[in-house]
Design an enzyme around this catalytic site. Structure first.
Site: not given
Length: 173
Positions: A28, A30, A65, A87, A127
């Site tokens: 959490g 970010w 998901d 991320d 990322k």
């Protein structure tokens, strides 16, 4: 949080009062930075396989998901997001090529979600482990965003193959 703060300082990723989607949001940090940076009026949507507890104004949690969730599940009653963050990283196996492939798959899915949910002019950061598809994925971003930057945050380990690819100014269809 430090990585997102560095990305934001280098690219001006997060605008004021933004609608922000954070894919793979646990734990959490970010979302906390994005909420502070965006300020009053921000809308924050976090997505992860397990719920997280955050007491942030304008925060909504989506448990699921990312590989199976539909964009409508993420948008809720919003028309679009201004920023999509990812991320996400695969559970690493120690087999470099396998980890790169899994990272590329997660990044590609985050980008697919961004393209389905971003408002025109919106921003994306994800990322990505440097692997065989890295250049192709960056080329795809360059075709869809006005500006693309590749950033390796100072807080990343020197030997790490993780990079963050930032797309600014989404060109919606």
């Amino acid at each position: 949080m430090f990585k997102l703060e560095e990305l934001d300082q280098k690219t001006h990723l997060i605008p004021r009062a933004a609608r922000i989607l954070d894919l793979g949001c646990a734990p959490g940090s970010w979302l906390q930075y994005a909420g502070r940076r965006s300020g009053p009026g921000a809308t924050l949507v976090g997505v992860d396989r397990r719920p997280i507890e955050l007491s942030l104004a304008g925060f909504r949690m989506v448990v699921g998901d990312v590989m199976t969730l539909e964009p409508a599940d993420l948008l809720g009653d919003l028309a679009a997001f201004d920023v999509v963050l990812s991320d996400m990283a695969p559970d690493t196996s120690g087999v470099r090529r396998l980890d790169q492939d899994r990272s590329e798959m997660l990044f590609a899915r985050a980008l697919e979600i961004a393209e389905a949910t971003l408002a025109g002019g919106g921003n994306f950061a994800g990322k990505l482990f440097q692997g065989p598809e890295f250049a192709a994925l960056v080329r795809h971003l360059r075709a869809r965003f006005a500006k693309v930057k590749i950033v390796k945050p100072a807080s990343s380990r020197t030997q790490s193959i993780e990079q963050y690819v930032v797309g600014l100014g989404y060109r919606d269809r």
